[in-house]
Write an enzyme that holds these catalytic residues in place. Structure first.
Site, mmCIF file in Angstrom:
data_model
loop_
_atom_site.group_PDB
_atom_site.id
_atom_site.type_symbol
_atom_site.label_atom_id
_atom_site.label_comp_id
_atom_site.label_asym_id
_atom_site.label_seq_id
_atom_site.Cartn_x
_atom_site.Cartn_y
_atom_site.Cartn_z
ATOM 1 N N GLU A 102 0.747 -0.429 0.723
ATOM 2 C CA GLU A 102 0.237 0.393 -0.224
ATOM 3 C C GLU A 102 1.311 1.303 -0.119
ATOM 4 O O GLU A 102 2.067 1.510 0.738
ATOM 5 C CB GLU A 102 -1.010 -0.067 1.007
ATOM 6 N N ASP A 106 -4.058 4.922 6.437
ATOM 7 C CA ASP A 106 -4.805 5.451 7.429
ATOM 8 C C ASP A 106 -6.166 4.602 8.439
ATOM 9 O O ASP A 106 -5.374 4.473 9.168
ATOM 10 C CB ASP A 106 -5.706 6.370 6.163
HETATM 11 P P1 IMP Z 1 -7.850 4.129 4.906
HETATM 12 O O1 IMP Z 1 -8.738 2.857 4.790
HETATM 13 O O2 IMP Z 1 -8.283 5.635 5.760
HETATM 14 O O3 IMP Z 1 -6.666 3.170 5.356
HETATM 15 O O4 IMP Z 1 -6.446 4.517 4.083
HETATM 16 C C1 IMP Z 1 -6.298 4.463 2.698
HETATM 17 C C2 IMP Z 1 -6.318 5.151 1.824
HETATM 18 O O5 IMP Z 1 -6.824 6.792 1.748
HETATM 19 C C3 IMP Z 1 -4.744 5.054 0.354
HETATM 20 O O6 IMP Z 1 -5.117 4.590 0.354
HETATM 21 C C4 IMP Z 1 -4.846 6.045 0.049
HETATM 22 O O7 IMP Z 1 -6.187 5.744 -0.846
HETATM 23 C C5 IMP Z 1 -5.712 7.492 0.646
HETATM 24 N N1 IMP Z 1 -5.183 8.281 1.414
HETATM 25 C C6 IMP Z 1 -5.411 8.389 2.725
HETATM 26 N N2 IMP Z 1 -4.304 9.409 3.206
HETATM 27 C C7 IMP Z 1 -4.237 9.977 2.110
HETATM 28 C C8 IMP Z 1 -3.049 10.995 2.281
HETATM 29 O O8 IMP Z 1 -2.644 11.854 2.857
HETATM 30 N N3 IMP Z 1 -2.938 11.802 0.729
HETATM 31 C C9 IMP Z 1 -3.516 10.973 0.267
HETATM 32 N N4 IMP Z 1 -4.066 9.706 0.067
HETATM 33 C C10 IMP Z 1 -4.469 9.426 1.130
HETATM 34 MG MG MG Z 2 -4.267 3.653 -1.876
#
Ligand code: IMP
Ligand code: MG
Length: 179
Positions: A102, A106
């Site tokens: 990945e 986040d």
């Molecule tokens: P999660 O499902 O909340 O862990 O988010 C993962 C996805 O959110 C990542 O694969 C990114 O596509 C997007 N994302 C999370 N934080 C950022 C950031 O700071 N910049 C750009 N994309 C982000």
């Molecule tokens: Mg992503």
């Protein structure tokens, strides 16, 4: 201070190219140690991880394979709500040592869905690697085995990460500068 403007918003340099390279190299060496003779199967999650995956794979010396996937969310029937679907996986991963790559983790929501969808395909093992990890945002129990760098709860772009489709091509990583 290096800055860039994307969609009218200002970003400042957060992680220079050299630091990204060092993190990628460190992860490759660790994976080499952990997966010697295991023929790991990397699964890079598009679009964000394309540069990280390309750079990491060129540093990995252990015999390995790579393929690319996407996770798409769509609204199924009204009763099921949002459904996640794994797209692009043509290879049989049963019995394989899988490492998901990945760009950034986040909240971990994507990770949870990926784990569920991939475990159903019966890999011998399943681990997760990410260039960037937001420990303050991460709310899940799934361990992330390979972390390039921990970052704060800020919005980052560059080196694969986009802001509304833009900035994936930047060599460095930038952070939104709200001042
Ligand atoms: P999660 O499902 O909340 O862990 O988010 C993962 C996805 O959110 C990542 O694969 C990114 O596509 C997007 N994302 C999370 N934080 C950022 C950031 O700071 N910049 C750009 N994309 C982000
Ligand atoms: Mg992503």
């Amino acid at each position: 201070m290096k800055t860039t403007v994307v969609h009218g918003r200002r970003f400042r340099l957060a992680v220079p190219e050299e630091q990204i390279k060092a993190s990628v190299l460190r992860l490759a060496r660790k994976i080499d140690q952990d997966y010697a003779a295991k023929n790991p199967f990397f699964l890079a999650v598009l679009n964000g991880s394309f540069l990280f995956a390309a750079d990491l794979l060129r540093e990995v010396r252990t015999e390995c394979e790579i393929s690319f996937i996407r996770v798409s969310s769509y609204h199924g029937t009204e009763t099921t709500g949002v459904v996640s679907e794994l797209m692009g996986l043509k290879e049989d991963i049963e019995g394989r040592h899988v490492i998901v790559l990945e760009d950034i983790i986040d909240t971990g929501n994507t990770l949870v869905k990926l784990q569920e969808l991939l475990l159903a395909k019966k890999p011998a093992s399943l681990r997760f690697g990410t260039l960037l990890f937001k420990p303050l945002a991460y709310k899940k129990d799934i361990p992330v085995d390979y972390i390039g760098m921990e970052v704060g709860n800020e919005f980052l772009i560059g080196y694969g990460l986009d802001y509304d489709g833009k900035a994936r091509n930047l060599k460095d990583i930038y952070v939104l500068d709200e001042e």
